[in-house]
Scaffold this active site. Structure first.
Site, PDB file in Angstrom:
ATOM      1  N   CYS A 272       0.826  -1.215   0.000  1.00  0.00           N
ATOM      2  CA  CYS A 272       0.000   0.000   0.000  1.00  0.00           C
ATOM      3  C   CYS A 272       0.861   1.267   0.000  1.00  0.00           C
ATOM      4  O   CYS A 272       1.871   1.348   0.696  1.00  0.00           O
ATOM      5  CB  CYS A 272      -0.914  -0.014   1.224  1.00  0.00           C
ATOM      6  SG  CYS A 272      -2.068   1.367   1.245  1.00  0.00           S
TER       7      CYS A 272
ATOM      8  N   CYS B  47       0.512   4.638   6.937  1.00  0.00           N
ATOM      9  CA  CYS B  47      -0.130   4.461   8.242  1.00  0.00           C
ATOM     10  C   CYS B  47       0.831   3.709   9.191  1.00  0.00           C
ATOM     11  O   CYS B  47       1.222   2.562   8.891  1.00  0.00           O
ATOM     12  CB  CYS B  47      -1.433   3.696   8.091  1.00  0.00           C
ATOM     13  SG  CYS B  47      -2.469   4.382   6.772  1.00  0.00           S
TER      14      CYS B  47
ATOM     15  N   CYS C 164       0.364  -0.120  10.316  1.00  0.00           N
ATOM     16  CA  CYS C 164      -0.146  -1.135   9.380  1.00  0.00           C
ATOM     17  C   CYS C 164       0.921  -2.078   8.836  1.00  0.00           C
ATOM     18  O   CYS C 164       2.005  -1.653   8.423  1.00  0.00           O
ATOM     19  CB  CYS C 164      -0.853  -0.437   8.221  1.00  0.00           C
ATOM     20  SG  CYS C 164      -1.777  -1.598   7.200  1.00  0.00           S
TER      21      CYS C 164
ATOM     22  N   CYS D   2     -19.383   2.884   8.548  1.00  0.00           N
ATOM     23  CA  CYS D   2     -18.645   2.201   9.608  1.00  0.00           C
ATOM     24  C   CYS D   2     -17.346   2.982   9.779  1.00  0.00           C
ATOM     25  O   CYS D   2     -16.527   3.025   8.855  1.00  0.00           O
ATOM     26  CB  CYS D   2     -18.359   0.758   9.194  1.00  0.00           C
ATOM     27  SG  CYS D   2     -17.256  -0.128  10.309  1.00  0.00           S
TER      28      CYS D   2
ATOM     29  N   CYS E 119     -17.035  -8.437   5.220  1.00  0.00           N
ATOM     30  CA  CYS E 119     -16.308  -7.178   5.038  1.00  0.00           C
ATOM     31  C   CYS E 119     -15.042  -7.430   4.228  1.00  0.00           C
ATOM     32  O   CYS E 119     -14.183  -8.206   4.643  1.00  0.00           O
ATOM     33  CB  CYS E 119     -15.975  -6.622   6.416  1.00  0.00           C
ATOM     34  SG  CYS E 119     -15.111  -5.067   6.341  1.00  0.00           S
TER      35      CYS E 119
ATOM     36  N   CYS F 141     -19.861  -5.253   3.325  1.00  0.00           N
ATOM     37  CA  CYS F 141     -19.096  -4.085   3.764  1.00  0.00           C
ATOM     38  C   CYS F 141     -17.808  -4.080   2.953  1.00  0.00           C
ATOM     39  O   CYS F 141     -17.261  -5.144   2.654  1.00  0.00           O
ATOM     40  CB  CYS F 141     -18.782  -4.201   5.252  1.00  0.00           C
ATOM     41  SG  CYS F 141     -17.767  -2.846   5.859  1.00  0.00           S
TER      42      CYS F 141
ATOM     43  N   ARG G  25     -18.063  -1.952  17.748  1.00  0.00           N
ATOM     44  CA  ARG G  25     -17.389  -3.239  17.509  1.00  0.00           C
ATOM     45  C   ARG G  25     -16.070  -3.332  18.250  1.00  0.00           C
ATOM     46  O   ARG G  25     -15.190  -2.478  18.100  1.00  0.00           O
ATOM     47  CB  ARG G  25     -17.158  -3.462  16.010  1.00  0.00           C
ATOM     48  CG  ARG G  25     -16.541  -4.842  15.739  1.00  0.00           C
ATOM     49  CD  ARG G  25     -16.465  -5.200  14.257  1.00  0.00           C
ATOM     50  NE  ARG G  25     -17.751  -5.036  13.636  1.00  0.00           N
ATOM     51  CZ  ARG G  25     -17.987  -4.213  12.617  1.00  0.00           C
ATOM     52  NH1 ARG G  25     -17.005  -3.512  12.104  1.00  0.00           N
ATOM     53  NH2 ARG G  25     -19.185  -4.102  12.117  1.00  0.00           N
TER      54      ARG G  25
END
Ligand code: SAM
Ligand code: DTB
Ligand code: SF4
Length: 330
Positions: free
Chosen positions: A64, A68, A71, A199, A108, A139, A271
């Site tokens: 990616c 972040c 991650c 979400c 998801c 999702c 959640r």
């Protein structure tokens, strides 16, 4: 200057700081008072023993472009993760079928992207349509979406879009530098405007203060409409990532944050997300008591471990919990 002729953005700032101060008072209540209040709100709006169960699949892993700091999938860190291309639609649907058999009601699908490319949209739309045809809620979490892409997913019948704000506006640039907090809010607005349920949540344990956690929840609760689903993740430290050595979050502070989420967003599914492998049954029980009513099931999240079915079945039996029926999930 009187309140009437004050420029609107000043007014918004005043309201935001009032809401923050009120939330801070709640967060700092004696623990028993906080939990009692959260449980009252929870019982007024939900069956307190029903837990919604979602299953995750990484449909495109690693490599990616975003940085972040938490991650495993960022190309900016050497985390040892093997990157792969977008999965084929047939394989995704086969995995979704297995998840349904395992009791999940929501599927998801997550991709390690800054944003989906237009050339990927046909396959993504086919995944949404295929999973819906199995009778599950859908999702997706694919990074930033344009209004046009959001409309395409809405037409395909996508139920939820996950896009986390992750932390407070103040702390955001300490964790991610390749996009802004404002970018995140823009995608959330695009998704909401397209009529898809939202979400959005965050991560605790990234070195943020209690004020950052409170501020993040105040932001979410005061969106034009609060998210239908708020995942609260406990950082799973990834070797090689920027936050590999972050100090663990205090479990009581974690439970306080769940309770505040429940009180600020009474109708939202809160959640208990990543990090359950690092929590005792007792801590998870406190989170459910504080108002968490959704989990990810299955032995992997996107790339990281999750308690498997056997552990969760035993936990549900110990606590007298039951899966939430699809009809009653909002
Ligand atoms: N690329 C998309 C995005 O960032 O929105 C979707 C996938 S991303 C992995 C989804 C969310 O997982 C992140 O926003 C973050 O809140 C959470 N997450 C990722 N790595 C994590 C970790 N190591 N511990 C806890 N939560 C994590
Ligand atoms: C969310 O808030 N947590 C999920 C989901 N949204 C996509 C992802 C957790 C990822 C945990 C780390 C991993 O599996 O790589
Ligand atoms: Fe990419 Fe999402 Fe991981 Fe950030 S959290 S590096 S955007 S996969």
């Amino acid at each position: 200057m009187t309140p009437v002729d004050r420029p609107p953005h000043d007014e918004r700032a005043t309201v935001a700081s009032q809401r923050f101060n009120e939330a801070k008072i709640i967060y700092n209540l004696p623990f028993n008072d906080l939990l009692f209040r959260a449980q009252q709100v929870h019982r007024a709006n939900f069956d307190p023993n029903a837990i919604q169960m979602s299953r995750l699949l990484s449909i495109k892993t690693g490599g990616c472009a975003e940085d972040c700091g938490y991650c495993s999938q960022s190309a900016h860190y050497r985390t040892g993760l093997k990157a792969s291309k977008l999965m084929e639609v047939g394989r995704v649907l086969a995995e979704a079928r297995k998840a349904k058999e395992g009791g999940a009601t929501r599927y998801c699908m997550g991709a390690a992207w800054r944003n989906p490319k237009d050339r990927d949209m046909n396959a993504l739309v086919a995944m949404v349509e295929g999973v819906k045809a199995l009778g599950m809620e859908t999702c997706m979490t694919l990074g930033m979406l344009t209004p046009e892409q959001s409309a395409q997913f809405a037409d395909a019948g996508l139920d939820y879009y996950n896009h986390n704000v992750d932390t407070s506006e103040r702390y955001y640039s300490e964790i991610i530098t390749t996009r802004t907090f404002e970018d995140r809010l823009e995608t959330l607005a695009n998704v909401r405007d397209a009529g898809i349920k939202v979400c959005a949540g965050g991560i605790l344990g990234m070195g943020e203060t209690a004020e950052d956690r409170i501020s993040m929840l105040v932001t979410l609760a005061n969106l034009p409409a609060p998210p239908e689903s708020v995942p609260i993740n406990m950082l799973m430290p990834i070797p090689g990532s920027k936050l590999a050595d972050a100090a663990p979050v205090d479990p009581i502070d974690f439970v306080r944050t769940i309770a505040l989420a429940r009180i600020l967003m009474p109708l939202t599914h809160v959640r208990l997300s990543a990090g359950r492998t690092g929590m005792s049954d007792e801590m998870q029980a406190l989170c459910f008591f504080a108002g968490a009513n959704s989990i990810f099931v299955g032995d992997t999240l996107l790339t990281a471990d999750n308690p498997g079915e056997d552990h969760d079945t035993a936990l549900f039996r110990r606590l007298g919990l039951k899966p939430m029926e699809l009809e009653s999930s909002r």
